[in-house]
Design a protein around this motif. Structure first.
Motif, short mmCIF file in Angstrom:
data_model
loop_
_atom_site.label_atom_id
_atom_site.label_comp_id
_atom_site.label_asym_id
_atom_site.label_seq_id
_atom_site.Cartn_x
_atom_site.Cartn_y
_atom_site.Cartn_z
N LEU A 52 5.35 -96.94 -25.15
CA LEU A 52 4.51 -97.65 -24.18
C LEU A 52 3.04 -97.24 -24.35
O LEU A 52 2.14 -98.06 -24.22
CB LEU A 52 4.96 -97.31 -22.76
CG LEU A 52 6.23 -98.01 -22.28
CD1 LEU A 52 6.65 -97.47 -20.93
CD2 LEU A 52 6.02 -99.54 -22.17
N SER A 68 18.24 -104.37 -17.33
CA SER A 68 17.58 -103.43 -16.41
C SER A 68 18.55 -102.30 -16.04
O SER A 68 18.13 -101.14 -15.92
CB SER A 68 17.04 -104.15 -15.17
OG SER A 68 18.08 -104.47 -14.31
N TYR A 102 11.37 -111.06 -24.52
CA TYR A 102 10.36 -111.75 -23.72
C TYR A 102 10.22 -113.23 -24.07
O TYR A 102 9.24 -113.85 -23.68
CB TYR A 102 9.01 -111.05 -23.87
CG TYR A 102 8.83 -109.91 -22.88
CD1 TYR A 102 8.17 -110.10 -21.68
CD2 TYR A 102 9.34 -108.65 -23.15
CE1 TYR A 102 8.01 -109.08 -20.76
CE2 TYR A 102 9.19 -107.60 -22.24
CZ TYR A 102 8.52 -107.82 -21.05
OH TYR A 102 8.38 -106.80 -20.14
N PHE A 116 2.56 -107.51 -17.96
CA PHE A 116 3.81 -107.36 -18.72
C PHE A 116 3.55 -107.06 -20.20
O PHE A 116 4.47 -106.74 -20.95
CB PHE A 116 4.64 -108.65 -18.62
CG PHE A 116 5.19 -108.90 -17.23
CD1 PHE A 116 6.43 -108.40 -16.86
CD2 PHE A 116 4.46 -109.62 -16.30
CE1 PHE A 116 6.94 -108.62 -15.58
CE2 PHE A 116 4.96 -109.85 -15.02
CZ PHE A 116 6.19 -109.35 -14.66
N GLU A 153 4.75 -94.85 -13.83
CA GLU A 153 5.81 -93.85 -14.00
C GLU A 153 5.62 -92.67 -13.05
O GLU A 153 6.58 -92.19 -12.46
CB GLU A 153 5.77 -93.35 -15.45
CG GLU A 153 7.10 -93.61 -16.17
CD GLU A 153 7.03 -93.12 -17.60
OE1 GLU A 153 6.67 -93.95 -18.43
OE2 GLU A 153 7.33 -91.95 -17.85
N SER A 213 0.12 -99.75 -25.05
CA SER A 213 -0.98 -99.85 -24.09
C SER A 213 -2.33 -99.67 -24.79
O SER A 213 -3.31 -100.35 -24.46
CB SER A 213 -0.76 -98.79 -23.01
OG SER A 213 -1.89 -98.61 -22.27
N LYS A 270 16.26 -102.87 -24.43
CA LYS A 270 14.92 -103.44 -24.20
C LYS A 270 15.01 -104.93 -23.87
O LYS A 270 16.02 -105.58 -24.17
CB LYS A 270 14.01 -103.19 -25.40
CG LYS A 270 14.53 -103.68 -26.71
CD LYS A 270 13.62 -103.23 -27.82
CE LYS A 270 14.18 -103.67 -29.16
NZ LYS A 270 13.51 -103.10 -30.27
N TYR A 271 13.94 -105.43 -23.31
CA TYR A 271 13.91 -106.83 -22.91
C TYR A 271 13.49 -107.72 -24.08
O TYR A 271 12.69 -107.32 -24.92
CB TYR A 271 12.89 -107.04 -21.78
CG TYR A 271 13.29 -106.43 -20.47
CD1 TYR A 271 14.33 -106.98 -19.70
CD2 TYR A 271 12.63 -105.31 -19.97
CE1 TYR A 271 14.68 -106.42 -18.49
CE2 TYR A 271 12.98 -104.75 -18.75
CZ TYR A 271 14.01 -105.31 -18.01
OH TYR A 271 14.36 -104.76 -16.81
N THR A 287 2.12 -104.75 -22.06
CA THR A 287 2.41 -103.45 -22.67
C THR A 287 3.90 -103.34 -22.96
O THR A 287 4.32 -102.99 -24.07
CB THR A 287 1.99 -102.30 -21.71
OG1 THR A 287 0.63 -102.49 -21.39
CG2 THR A 287 2.17 -100.95 -22.35
N ASN A 288 4.72 -103.70 -21.97
CA ASN A 288 6.17 -103.62 -22.15
C ASN A 288 6.65 -104.58 -23.21
O ASN A 288 7.52 -104.26 -24.03
CB ASN A 288 6.85 -103.89 -20.81
CG ASN A 288 8.30 -103.46 -20.85
OD1 ASN A 288 9.15 -104.23 -21.25
ND2 ASN A 288 8.57 -102.23 -20.47
N SER A 332 5.67 -103.22 -26.62
CA SER A 332 6.49 -102.04 -26.93
C SER A 332 7.90 -102.47 -27.32
O SER A 332 8.48 -101.91 -28.27
CB SER A 332 6.46 -101.12 -25.71
OG SER A 332 7.65 -100.45 -25.55
N SER A 333 8.47 -103.47 -26.64
CA SER A 333 9.82 -103.94 -26.97
C SER A 333 9.84 -104.64 -28.32
O SER A 333 10.70 -104.40 -29.15
CB SER A 333 10.33 -104.96 -25.93
OG SER A 333 10.29 -104.40 -24.67
#
Ligand SMILES: C[C@H](N)C(=O)N[C@@H](CCCCN)C(=O)O
Length: 466
Positions: A287, A414, A428, A274, A42, A291, A425-426, A276-277, A280-281
């Motif tokens: 995040l 995105s 996965y 990937f 970030e 993490s 959010k994604y 962490t993301n 989080s999602s």
């Protein structure tokens, strides 16, 4: 000759553990540097670097470019077999420091004022000059760190063969994984003091300390070679020849282990980027929290690895342990893929991380000590180099495949995230199914490995300790 071997330094428990501490310390600092920018994505998106996520991802993959495309890993293996451990450790250490210095320079203010920065900024405008130089530096560092990895493995075989070999390799990996844990804790702290360049500078200083520990080790290595005298000298017919590469690539045991290696590690290291993301999602948490949960994955796996190594030294069962590891890999990725977000909670997440952590101890602990059982000592360095090369191809390409599959299976997400849409959010599921797919193929190859082992009599199921 037997007497010389009996009095060799490697017969002293203290001496061989000191040797292990010295070379493992370097790997701690090397793995620290590998991920030094990982927690700073970030920050790097902002002024003055302006690295977009794609640029950030490209730099991550850059570590493997020279190793794969220029075949540097195969060359490193040949250098190791031809020039020996001391020369290769020093070369690897210097290469890491050189690459890391370039990466640091790319992030300094001084660099932005130079003609080199103007030149690098004059083409492919989507990639800032700092990112181009950082990627070049990281690619050079990547050559050094992988060269160090294969040399350390060969060094452990030299000191521990017939003794606590798997446990020693497990301990070395544990120390390296502590480096990953440390960097996730410390890099953001250093960045708070002076931005990403401060973190990279600290990583560079640590690498210089790592170079010193490699350097100190070379004195022990010289002493051991002197003590062994002619016992350590190879007969002309025992020397490495280029034609040995042909033997490596036609060895069924080698091919199976190399296939297993690329499949297994492709479902671990790219997943780490990937995870962490994903957490989080799926858990709908920040995040930072995700993490923090995930930072215990490398450390947990690392701590377990020496114990698995100890078991393999005493009881054997290396090929079976690889199979069990591949099975756990599939179980964990299937849980991440298929348990719906509504039912997925922190407890399930932690249990799944533990299952994956056990897989991440079982396979590395049994895989690396198996290599000396399937190839001759004179081309062991090249065999490690070739396995790493095949593995690096996966590590370079799989993050791209996962990134692409994530975008393709989440159309428009995105853009929503970039526009700051609340709750975007994604999902996965598809990337996780791909990781599970690698695991299924790894199970297949583990079964093949057991068959090949029985046929060829490599002794993969036998204890390492004589
Ligand atoms: C990424 C690297 N090529 C790798 O495979 N690392 C292994 C350890 C290999 C043995 C090191 N002496 C890992 O599990 O980190």
């Amino acid at each position: 000759m037997t007497e010389k071997i009996q009095h060799a330094l490697s017969e002293s428990k203290t001496a061989r553990w000191i040797a292990l501490i010295l070379i493992s310390s370097t790997m701690f600092f090397a793995y620290f540097f590998v991920d030094v920018l990982a927690p700073l994505q970030e920050l790097l998106e902002k002024s003055p670097t302006f690295w977009k996520p794609e640029v950030f991802g490209m730099i991550g993959g850059g570590e493997f470019v020279l190793n794969v495309v220029a075949g540097m890993l195969i060359i490193s293996g040949i250098i190791l077999d031809k020039m020996g451990i001391r020369f290769t450790l020093i070369t690897a250490g210097l290469t890491m420091v050189l690459g890391a210095s370039l990466k640091y320079y790319a992030l300094t203010e001084g660099f932005t004022q130079t003609a080199l920065a103007s030149f690098l900024g004059s083409f492919i405008s989507g990639i800032p000059a700092s990112a181009k130089l950082a990627m070049a530096g990281f690619a050079i560092f990547g050559v050094g760190v992988e060269m160090a990895g294969i040399t350390v493995s060969k060094t452990i075989v030299k000191w521990f063969k017939g003794k606590e070999m798997a446990m020693a390799m497990g301990l070395e990996m544990a120390v390296a994984r502590l480096g990953v844990f440390a960097v996730f804790q410390l890099s953001p702290v250093f960045a708070e003091m002076g931005g990403p360049s401060k973190s990279v500078l600290m990583g560079l200083i640590f690498l210089c300390i790592g170079f010193m520990t490699f350097f100190i080790y070379t004195f022990m290595d010289r002493k051991l070679d002197k003590q062994l005298g002619e016992a350590a000298q190879l007969e002309p017919e025992d020397e490495f020849h280029l034609s040995d590469l042909g033997k490596i690539f036609t060895n069924p045991g080698f091919l199976t282990i190399a296939g297993l290696c690329v499949l297994f590690y492709s479902a671990i290291f790219p997943f780490q980027k990937f995870a962490t993301n994903m957490l989080s999602s799926k858990l709908d948490i920040s995040l930072k929290e995700a993490s923090a949960y995930f930072s215990y994955f490398p450390i947990g796996a690392g701590l377990l690895t020496p114990f698995i190594g100890w078991f393999l030294d005493k009881k054997g069962k290396g090929a079976s342990v690889m199979l069990y590891g591949a099975m756990l890999l599939v179980v964990s990725h299937l849980i991440f893929a298929l348990v719906p977000a509504e039912s997925f909670n922190t407890a399930i997440a932690l249990i799944t991380i533990v299952i994956l952590g056990v897989a991440f101890s079982l396979v590395p602990a049994s895989m690396w000590p198996s290599v000396p059982k399937i190839v001759e000592a004179r081309y062991l360095g090249s065999a490690y180099g070739c396995i790493f090369w095949i593995q690096n191809i996966g590590l370079m390409l799989v993050p791209m495949l996962i990134g692409w599959s994530l975008s393709a299976s989440n159309p428009g997400v995105s853009e929503q995230i970039a526009a700051g849409v609340e709750g975007a959010k994604y999902n996965y599921m598809v990337p996780e199914l791909i990781f599970a797919g690698f695991g299924v193929l790894a199970i297949g190859l583990s079964i093949v490995l057991r068959v090949v082992d029985r046929k060829k009599g490599y002794g993969l199921e036998l204890p390492n300790k004589k």
